[in-house]
Design an enzyme around this catalytic site. Structure first.
Site, PDB file in Angstrom:
ATOM      1  CD  GLU A 239      -9.139   4.004  -5.158  1.00  0.00           C
ATOM      2  OE1 GLU A 239     -10.017   3.857  -6.043  1.00  0.00           O
ATOM      3  OE2 GLU A 239      -8.759   3.088  -4.410  1.00  0.00           O
TER       4      GLU A 239
ATOM      5  CG  ASP B 149      -1.957   1.043   1.277  1.00  0.00           C
ATOM      6  OD1 ASP B 149      -1.830   2.038   0.546  1.00  0.00           O
ATOM      7  OD2 ASP B 149      -2.921   0.878   2.043  1.00  0.00           O
TER       8      ASP B 149
ATOM      9  CE  LYS C 107     -11.139   4.452 -15.444  1.00  0.00           C
ATOM     10  NZ  LYS C 107     -11.175   5.757 -14.775  1.00  0.00           N
TER      11      LYS C 107
ATOM     12  CB  SER D 292      -7.344  13.552  -5.199  1.00  0.00           C
ATOM     13  OG  SER D 292      -7.575  12.708  -6.317  1.00  0.00           O
ATOM     14  CE  LYS D 293      -3.405  11.334 -10.867  1.00  0.00           C
ATOM     15  NZ  LYS D 293      -2.427  10.231 -10.568  1.00  0.00           N
TER      16      LYS D 293
ATOM     17  CE1 TYR E 252      -8.009  10.458 -10.909  1.00  0.00           C
ATOM     18  CE2 TYR E 252      -9.163  11.550 -12.705  1.00  0.00           C
ATOM     19  CZ  TYR E 252      -8.087  10.828 -12.235  1.00  0.00           C
ATOM     20  OH  TYR E 252      -7.069  10.489 -13.099  1.00  0.00           O
TER      21      TYR E 252
ATOM     22  CB  THR F 119      -5.382  12.934 -15.217  1.00  0.00           C
ATOM     23  OG1 THR F 119      -6.549  13.135 -16.017  1.00  0.00           O
ATOM     24  CG2 THR F 119      -5.595  13.637 -13.884  1.00  0.00           C
ATOM     25  CG  ASP F 120      -7.009  14.963 -19.917  1.00  0.00           C
ATOM     26  OD1 ASP F 120      -7.437  14.313 -18.939  1.00  0.00           O
ATOM     27  OD2 ASP F 120      -7.416  14.770 -21.079  1.00  0.00           O
ATOM     28  CD  GLU F 121     -10.760  13.385 -15.573  1.00  0.00           C
ATOM     29  OE1 GLU F 121     -11.552  13.769 -14.700  1.00  0.00           O
ATOM     30  OE2 GLU F 121     -10.681  12.205 -15.957  1.00  0.00           O
TER      31      GLU F 121
END
Length: 338
Positions: free
Chosen positions: A84, A60, A189, A153-154, A150, A125-127
C-alpha cells in the site's frame, strides 16, 4: 533459466519491471503474484501476457500458504513491489498499511528463507528518511525518520528485511527510490492525476502552496537499477536510486497544463495534509560507483512522453479516475508506488 517472483507485478512499477525482465532477459521466467487491489491492473501487461515465460498468480502476500505455493516453482529472485503506497490512504487507514507492508513482507521473507532463494530485493522509498530542508541529500546511512503511517510501515519493512539477513543469512537488498513517473501509473499520483483531471477539465487540488520539492525518476530507469541490484548488488546493502530531477510540485502541474493547453485557473489550492514532508532528494553515488548506472531520461522529455501516453490512452485511465481518494491532491508525494 532464472526464475523471478515479482510481487505486486500488476501495479505501476511492478508491471514495468516484468516487461523489462522479459525483454532484456528473454530466457528468464517471471511469476507475477498480485492480489489485484484497486491499483493492480492486468491491462498494464497486455504486451507480454501471451509470453510463455510469464505466469500470473492471484494471491495475497499476507497469506503464507499462497506465498509458499508460488515459491515452490524454484524461485531464484524475489522482488517485492507489493505494498500500500498512498500517503493519504495511510492517514485514513494506517492498519491496512501495517498488515500489507510489514506483515506481508515478513511472510515473503519467511517463505524466501525456507525455499532458499538466491536474492530478496525489497523495493522501498525515499520517504523512510523523512523530510529535508532547502539543502542536503539522503544517503544510505541517513537515519530513518518516517513521518506518515505509510513511510513508517515501509521503514519497518526495511528493518524486517535486514533482520532476515543478519539472523538467517538470507541474501537481501533494499532499494530506496525517489518519485517515479511514466505510463500506467494509477491516477491518484501527482502527474497522472493532474493529466487526467486537466483533460477532463476538472479542478486540480494542490496541497498548500504546492512548493513541496520532489526528485523524479522515470520508471524505466528505475527498472534498470533494480535489475542490476538483483544480479550484482552486495548482499545486505541498501541502494538509493535518485532521478537527479528536483522540481516543485506546482511547477510540474503548471508544465502539464501548458502541454495540454489548459488554463491555470483549474488549479485549486487546498489545505495541506497532516505531516506533509517539504523536500526529498537522494544521493545515488553508491549505485553509480558500483554499477555505472545513471538515469537516462531527461525529465522534460520523460514528462512530455508521459503526457502523450495518457492523451493517447484515455480508456485506460478514464475508468480509474473516479477511484482516487477524496483527499487526493496534486502536491502529494506522487510516485513511489508499485
Amino acid at each position: 533459466m532464472t526464475v523471478w517472483l515479482v510481487t505486486g507485478g500488476a501495479g505501476f512499477i511492478g508491471s514495468h519491471f516484468i516487461s523489462h525482465i522479459l525483454n532484456v532477459h528473454p530466457s528468464d521466467s517471471v511469476f507475477n503474484f498480485d492480489l489485484l487491489t484497486y491499483a493492480g491492473n492486468l491491462d498494464n501487461l497486455t504486451s507480454i501476457q501471451d509470453n510463455p515465460n510469464y505466469h500470473f498468480v492471484r494471491g495475497d502476500i499476507r497469506n503464507q500458504h499462497e506465498v509458499d505455493s508460488v515459491m515452490k516453482h524454484g524461485i531464484d529472485y524475489v522482488v517485492n513491489f507489493a505494498a500500500e503506497t498512498h500517503v493519504d490512504r495511510s492517514i485514513a487507514d494506517a492498519g491496512l498499511f501495517v498488515q500489507t507492508n510489514v506483515y506481508g513482507t515478513q511472510v515473503l521473507l519467511e517463505s524466501a528463507r525456507k525455499h532458499r532463494v538466491r536474492k530478496f530485493v525489497q523495493v522501498s522509498t525515499d520517504e523512510v528518511y523523512g523530510s529535508l530542508g532547502k539543502t542536503g541529500t539522503f544517503y544510505e546511512s541517513t537515519l530513518l525518520a518516517p513521518s506518515s503511517p505509510y513511510s513508517a510501515s515501509k521503514a519497518a519493512a526495511d528493518l524486517m528485511v535486514q533482520s532476515y539477513q543478519h539472523t538467517y543469512g538470507l541474501p537481501v537488498n533494499i532499494t530506496r527510490c525517489t518519485n517515479n513517473y511514466g505510463p500506467y501509473q494509477f491516477p491518484e499520483k501527482l502527474i497522472p492525476l493532474t493529466i487526467a483531471r486537466a483533460m477532463a477539465h476538472k479542478k486540480i487540488p494542490v496541497y498548500g502552496d504546492g512548493r513541496q520539492i520532489r526528485d523524479w525518476l522515470h520508471v524505466s530507469d528505475h527498472c534498470k537499477a533494480i535489475d542490476w541490484v538483483a544480479h550484482h548488488g552486495r548482499a545486505g546493502e541498501v541502494y538509493n536510486i535518485g532521478g537527479e530531477n528536483e522540481r516543485e510540485n506546482i511547477t510540474i502541474v503548471r508544465a502539464i497544463l501548458r502541454h495540454l493547453n489548459k488554463p491555470e485557473s483549474l488549479i485549486e489550492h487546498v489545505s495541506d495534509r497532516p505531516g506533509h514532508d517539504r523536500r526529498y532528494a537522494m544521493d545515488s553515488g553508491k549505485l553509480r560507483r558500483e554499477s555505472g548506472w545513471r538515469p537516462a531520461y531527461p525529465f522534460d522529455i520523460g514528462l512530455e512522453e508521459t503526457i502523450r501516453w495518457y492523451v493517447e490512452h484515455p480508456k485506460w485511465w478514464q475508468r480509474l479516475l473516479g477511484q482516487e481518494t477524496p483527499q487526493s491532491a496534486a502536491g502529494m508525494d506522487g510516485g513511489d508506488d508499485s
